[in-house]
Scaffold this motif. Structure first.
Motif, PDB file in Angstrom:
ATOM      1  N   GLU A   1       0.830  -1.208   0.000  1.00  0.00           N
ATOM      2  CA  GLU A   1       0.000   0.000   0.000  1.00  0.00           C
ATOM      3  C   GLU A   1       0.859   1.251   0.000  1.00  0.00           C
ATOM      4  N   ILE A   2       1.917   1.242   0.817  1.00  0.00           N
ATOM      5  CA  ILE A   2       2.795   2.419   0.878  1.00  0.00           C
ATOM      6  C   ILE A   2       3.567   2.584  -0.430  1.00  0.00           C
ATOM      7  N   SER A   3       4.021   1.456  -1.029  1.00  0.00           N
ATOM      8  CA  SER A   3       4.801   1.538  -2.264  1.00  0.00           C
ATOM      9  C   SER A   3       3.973   2.072  -3.430  1.00  0.00           C
ATOM     10  N   GLN A   4       2.641   1.886  -3.379  1.00  0.00           N
ATOM     11  CA  GLN A   4       1.780   2.351  -4.460  1.00  0.00           C
ATOM     12  C   GLN A   4       1.390   3.814  -4.318  1.00  0.00           C
ATOM     13  N   ARG A   5       1.767   4.426  -3.211  1.00  0.00           N
ATOM     14  CA  ARG A   5       1.439   5.839  -3.023  1.00  0.00           C
ATOM     15  C   ARG A   5       2.332   6.717  -3.884  1.00  0.00           C
ATOM     16  N   SER A   6       1.818   7.882  -4.219  1.00  0.00           N
ATOM     17  CA  SER A   6       2.632   8.856  -4.931  1.00  0.00           C
ATOM     18  C   SER A   6       3.526   9.593  -3.935  1.00  0.00           C
ATOM     19  N   SER A   7       4.499  10.292  -4.462  1.00  0.00           N
ATOM     20  CA  SER A   7       5.433  11.015  -3.595  1.00  0.00           C
ATOM     21  C   SER A   7       4.761  12.167  -2.860  1.00  0.00           C
ATOM     22  N   ARG A   8       3.577  12.573  -3.300  1.00  0.00           N
ATOM     23  CA  ARG A   8       2.877  13.688  -2.649  1.00  0.00           C
ATOM     24  C   ARG A   8       1.844  13.217  -1.630  1.00  0.00           C
ATOM     25  N   ASP A   9       1.624  11.924  -1.585  1.00  0.00           N
ATOM     26  CA  ASP A   9       0.625  11.384  -0.659  1.00  0.00           C
ATOM     27  C   ASP A   9       1.284  11.125   0.695  1.00  0.00           C
ATOM     28  N   LEU A  10       1.091  12.017   1.616  1.00  0.00           N
ATOM     29  CA  LEU A  10       1.700  11.920   2.947  1.00  0.00           C
ATOM     30  C   LEU A  10       0.654  11.667   4.027  1.00  0.00           C
ATOM     31  N   ARG A  11      -0.451  11.019   3.638  1.00  0.00           N
ATOM     32  CA  ARG A  11      -1.473  10.683   4.630  1.00  0.00           C
ATOM     33  C   ARG A  11      -0.926   9.693   5.656  1.00  0.00           C
ATOM     34  N   PRO A  12      -1.402   9.737   6.890  1.00  0.00           N
ATOM     35  CA  PRO A  12      -0.942   8.757   7.896  1.00  0.00           C
ATOM     36  C   PRO A  12      -1.319   7.339   7.482  1.00  0.00           C
ATOM     37  N   ILE A  13      -0.495   6.398   7.899  1.00  0.00           N
ATOM     38  CA  ILE A  13      -0.762   4.987   7.620  1.00  0.00           C
ATOM     39  C   ILE A  13      -1.941   4.539   8.485  1.00  0.00           C
ATOM     40  N   PRO A  14      -2.974   3.951   7.877  1.00  0.00           N
ATOM     41  CA  PRO A  14      -4.105   3.476   8.704  1.00  0.00           C
ATOM     42  C   PRO A  14      -3.669   2.361   9.637  1.00  0.00           C
ATOM     43  N   GLU A  15      -4.209   2.355  10.849  1.00  0.00           N
ATOM     44  CA  GLU A  15      -3.771   1.401  11.880  1.00  0.00           C
ATOM     45  C   GLU A  15      -4.879   0.436  12.291  1.00  0.00           C
ATOM     46  N   GLN A  16      -5.942   0.331  11.489  1.00  0.00           N
ATOM     47  CA  GLN A  16      -7.047  -0.539  11.875  1.00  0.00           C
ATOM     48  C   GLN A  16      -6.627  -2.004  11.895  1.00  0.00           C
ATOM     49  N   HIS A  17      -5.824  -2.418  10.915  1.00  0.00           N
ATOM     50  CA  HIS A  17      -5.452  -3.827  10.799  1.00  0.00           C
ATOM     51  C   HIS A  17      -3.972  -4.054  11.128  1.00  0.00           C
ATOM     52  N   VAL A  18      -3.386  -3.144  11.855  1.00  0.00           N
ATOM     53  CA  VAL A  18      -1.973  -3.266  12.210  1.00  0.00           C
ATOM     54  C   VAL A  18      -1.850  -3.954  13.566  1.00  0.00           C
ATOM     55  N   PHE A  19      -0.935  -4.921  13.642  1.00  0.00           N
ATOM     56  CA  PHE A  19      -0.711  -5.613  14.909  1.00  0.00           C
ATOM     57  C   PHE A  19      -0.212  -4.631  15.967  1.00  0.00           C
ATOM     58  N   LEU A  20      -0.497  -4.975  17.208  1.00  0.00           N
ATOM     59  CA  LEU A  20      -0.075  -4.116  18.309  1.00  0.00           C
ATOM     60  C   LEU A  20       1.440  -3.969  18.338  1.00  0.00           C
ATOM     61  N   GLU A  21       2.167  -5.081  18.014  1.00  0.00           N
ATOM     62  CA  GLU A  21       3.632  -5.032  18.043  1.00  0.00           C
ATOM     63  C   GLU A  21       4.198  -4.123  16.951  1.00  0.00           C
ATOM     64  N   VAL A  22       3.427  -3.926  15.866  1.00  0.00           N
ATOM     65  CA  VAL A  22       3.896  -3.095  14.750  1.00  0.00           C
ATOM     66  C   VAL A  22       3.425  -1.651  14.912  1.00  0.00           C
ATOM     67  N   ARG A  23       2.563  -1.420  15.886  1.00  0.00           N
ATOM     68  CA  ARG A  23       1.995  -0.086  16.076  1.00  0.00           C
ATOM     69  C   ARG A  23       3.090   0.954  16.349  1.00  0.00           C
ATOM     70  N   ALA A  24       4.114   0.569  17.082  1.00  0.00           N
ATOM     71  CA  ALA A  24       5.203   1.515  17.368  1.00  0.00           C
ATOM     72  C   ALA A  24       5.888   1.952  16.078  1.00  0.00           C
TER      73      ALA A  24
END
Length: 457
Positions: free
Chosen positions: A197-220
């Motif tokens: 998902e991040i690799s498909q973003r354009s260089s101008r897309d600086l939106r925060p990474i969504p954290e709905q499906h992110v593991f707790l250990e990767v949240r940091a």
């Protein structure tokens, strides 16, 4: 060159290595336990064979002899897998029956109260031997019975038991390995999706990474990336704002410069060109001042790099800067004075930026102050290092206090030809040094007092 490290490989190694170690340790332990029980079982059978031979030992007229019919001997030696040998020896008469090559215990063995077991070789084959001693009734001599047997049955049973034990364990290891590989692959799949998902973003897309499906250990990690994206967005926005402001501010003097050049070109007489040349010089001075201010403002941006703050003597810096600005103050008949301490007052800061800060404050005080006015620069050390600049000019209206630190903002109707960046630069440098900046009226009649309070060095 650093080798690429795979998280999947690291997880599998950390899980598989202990599993393999424990399975191997359990297999070795199973081998020795199985060996002990197999030897114990076949040793009992071997002892039974030796005891059956003792029943054939007879005593006649005080002499010991062995009655072993051929049929009994055939039954004794019959075995599909192993060969059995025996030897019966009388303490006085010597060899009574059997094979003289059957091994005997070491001579140091003297305890015959119980059977003796040992391993040896016979006719080039390894054998297990049991030896025992009996004293027949009505006899005064001891008789020794030695029975040897090859190890084929023992090996076969050991192999059967070990295979029965190891095959399920190996199957378990295989299944566990497959489960680990599949489980780790599925467990890391959200990370791969996130990377895609991040690799498909354009260089101008600086939106925060969504954290709905992110593991707790990767949240940091995602929180850190989001913080970086936020700071990067702020840096880009600041840069774009800076470019836009610079272009806007430079457009006016450039237009004036072009207009005066065209005016000068229309004149034939040099004396008639002088007003246009004077205007050209003024436009060039304003552009030079604006360019300098823009460069200082860009340098004071904390997003463009971390500054190494070192101890700076605030008294020495303020005194030297004031001396540099005395000639300009004298041009307006102003009195520029400095009040400091005899001892050094150290703060942690960037010396060049602090000079620019004080220079902008002095420039504002001289440009916007009254002729024959007074400017006082003061350095104090208690309760914390403090730099203050006080003038007796018209002062800043209270309604404009919070606006004067904005970039390119000028108080309506104010005199002078400033570009509205002086106090913005002061605020940027103060924020960079984490210093408290306070603006107030010098007295009830007017004037401006600016204080810059630093933390302890």
């Amino acid at each position: 060159m650093n080798k690429k490290r795979s998280l999947k490989t690291q997880i599998l190694l950390r899980l598989a290595v202990p599993l393999i170690f424990f399975i191997s340790a359990e297999s070795v332990l199973s081998y020795f336990v199985t060996l002990h029980h197999v030897d114990a079982a076949y040793d009992r059978w071997l002892l039974d064979s030796a005891r059956s031979l003792t029943q054939e030992i007879k005593v006649r007229e005080g002499k010991v002899f062995v009655e072993l019919p051929p049929a009994a001997l055939e039954i004794f030696k019959w075995d599909e897998s192993d060969k059995t040998y025996f030897k019966i020896i009388s303490e006085q008469q010597g060899m009574l029956a059997g094979d003289k090559f059957v091994p005997e215990p070491f001579e140091v063995q003297t305890d015959w109260t119980r059977p003796v077991y040992f391993d040896d070789e016979m006719y080039g084959e390894p054998v297990r031997v049991v030896s025992m001693s009996i004293t027949p009734e009505q006899a005064s001599e001891k008789v020794f019975v030695h029975v040897a047997e090859t190890l084929n049955k023992r090996r076969s049973m050991m192999l059967d038991i070990l295979l029965a034990d190891l095959v399920p364990q190996m199957a378990l290891v295989l299944l566990a390995g497959i489960y680990l590989v599949v489980g780790v692959k599925r467990g890391l799949q959200p990370l791969h999706k996130l990377a895609d998902e991040i690799s498909q973003r354009s260089s101008r897309d600086l939106r925060p990474i969504p954290e709905q499906h992110v593991f707790l250990e990767v949240r940091a990690l995602t929180d850190t990336i989001n913080d970086l994206l936020e700071r990067l967005g702020l840096a880009i926005a600041t840069q774009q704002r800076f470019i836009a402001n610079a272009a806007h501010q430079l457009r006016t003097p450039l237009a004036g410069l072009k207009l005066q050049v065209e005016r000068a070109q229309r004149e034939q007489d040099v004396s008639a060109m002088k007003p246009a040349l004077t205007q050209i010089q003024g436009c060039a001075d304003r552009m030079s001042h604006l360019t300098t201010q823009l460069l200082v403002l860009a340098k004071s941006e904390p997003i463009y790099g971390a500054y190494e703050l070192r101890p700076v003597d605030l008294c020495k810096l303020a005194k030297e800067t004031c001396m540099d600005w005395v000639p300009k103050a004298l041009q307006r008949d102003m009195e520029l004075s400095f009040e400091g301490l005899e001892q050094a007052v150290y703060v942690r800061g960037d010396e060049v930026l602090l000079q620019e800060l004080l220079a902008n404050l002095l420039d504002n005080a001289i440009c916007y102050g009254h002729n024959r006015g007074n400017i006082v620069v003061k350095v104090e050390s208690c309760p914390s290092p403090c730099l203050s600049i006080v003038d007796d000019g018209p002062g800043i209206p209270e309604a404009e206090t919070n606006k004067v630190f904005e970039r390119f903002y000028r108080i309506p109707g104010s005199q002078g030809d400033g570009c509205g960046l002086g106090l913005a630069i002061v605020k940027e440098i103060a924020d960079l040094h984490k210093a408290r900046l306070q603006l107030s009226r010098a007295c009830q009649k007017g004037g401006t007092r600016i204080e810059l309070e630093f933390k302890e060095s």
